[in-house]
Design an enzyme around this catalytic site. Structure first.
Site, PDB file in Angstrom:
ATOM      1  N   LYS A  11      33.397  18.167  84.797  1.00  0.00           N
ATOM      2  CA  LYS A  11      32.771  19.073  84.359  1.00  0.00           C
ATOM      3  C   LYS A  11      31.895  17.468  82.945  1.00  0.00           C
ATOM      4  CE  LYS A  11      34.694  19.238  80.209  1.00  0.00           C
ATOM      5  NZ  LYS A  11      34.368  18.102  78.844  1.00  0.00           N
ATOM      6  N   ASP A 138      40.876  22.969  78.435  1.00  0.00           N
ATOM      7  CA  ASP A 138      39.248  22.595  79.570  1.00  0.00           C
ATOM      8  C   ASP A 138      40.203  23.366  81.298  1.00  0.00           C
ATOM      9  OD1 ASP A 138      37.473  21.533  78.608  1.00  0.00           O
ATOM     10  OD2 ASP A 138      38.236  19.571  78.591  1.00  0.00           O
TER      11      ASP A 138
END
Length: 284
Positions: A11, A138
């Site tokens: 990401k 995350d």
């Protein structure tokens, strides 16, 4: 089947705003995250009558670091659900480490999702997010698996719908950065003026100019102070690509564009500079 393969995407943080700090030391964040086509591949095989789960990784630099998070994910799931199965887990790394791209967290999320499915544990994604948050802030984002706003310490995930897909050029200095060290150097009074609602509006409407006027990363200043090469890379990228920044706590920097020809040309330039760029794209 007792054997399966899991893809675990990287990401980028299109925006990362630090809103304060809790008494326990965790920072309160607002992050606009975009998953990438770039991914690790995890090969999982159940070991009949195995006494333990083992994790191996083909990146020798990560032994003792990344695989521990996957192992902890298995054990957290085991503690909650009580299964006795053990596995051999092999991680093939494509996502650079110490880069701010979430590779270790994505791997852990992939393990949680795949074992929940394989063992028919019946946990919802919200259940898995709750289980995962203590392991890494995350991980819930990767469990949801969509472009999203992540808030708080990472547990509140609000999916967003990008108007368009971007090609993404990743440039990482040879040296990585420790997330813990970067956060320790952050000073709230030096926070950037980041407008998260406008970043989301720009993403969902496809208005790049609005994103450029609103986005930013509050960890960019401390990261650049620790590794000035980060600033050099971002400054150079922004000469051609206004949608350029550092991801997470660094050290990886990115440039976004819808012009594949232009970004491929930039890739060649960075190769000549001595870097090992990665050309990928966002997932929508």
């Amino acid at each position: 089947m007792s054997h399966f393969v899991v893809k675990c995407p990287a990401k980028i943080n299109l925006a990362l705003k630090i809103n304060g700090k809790r008494e326990d030391g965790y920072h309160l964040l607002s992050m606009v995250n975009l998953p990438l086509e770039l991914h690790d591949v995890i090969d999982v095989e159940e070991v009949p009558f195995g006494m333990n789960t083992h994790v191996v990784c083909d990146d020798m630099h990560l032994l003792g670091l990344r695989f521990n998070l996957c192992f902890r994910a298995v054990e957290a799931l085991r503690e909650k659900c009580g299964f006795g199965n053990n596995f051999m887990i092999h991680i093939h790394k494509e996502i650079p480490s110490a880069a701010g791209l979430g590779g270790g967290s994505s791997d852990a999320a992939g393990i949680l999702l795949s074992l929940n499915n394989y063992l028919k544990l019946g946990l919802s994604r919200d259940d898995l997010c709750e289980l995962a948050l203590p392991l890494g802030s995350d991980i819930p984002f990767f469990i949801i698996g969509k472009p999203a706003l992540a808030e708080g310490i990472g547990g509140k995930i609000i999916p967003i719908t990008p108007k368009k897909k971007y090609f993404c050029l990743l440039i990482k200095p040879e040296k990585g950065l420790s997330t813990k060290d970067v956060y320790a150097k952050f000073e709230q009074d030096k926070a950037l003026k980041i407008d998260i609602p406008n970043v989301i509006k720009g993403v969902e409407s496809g208005d790049d100019d609005l994103i450029v006027s609103s986005f930013g990363n509050d960890l960019y200043i401390p990261s650049s102070a620790m590794l000035p090469e980060v600033k050099d890379i971002v400054d150079e990228l922004r000469k051609e690509f206004p949608l350029s920044a550092m991801s997470g706590s660094g050290s990886c920097c990115f440039a976004l564009s819808t012009d594949l020809k232009k970004i491929k040309a930039a890739e060649k330039v960075w190769i000549k500079k001595g870097y090992d760029p990665i050309l990928t794209s966002t997932l929508i």
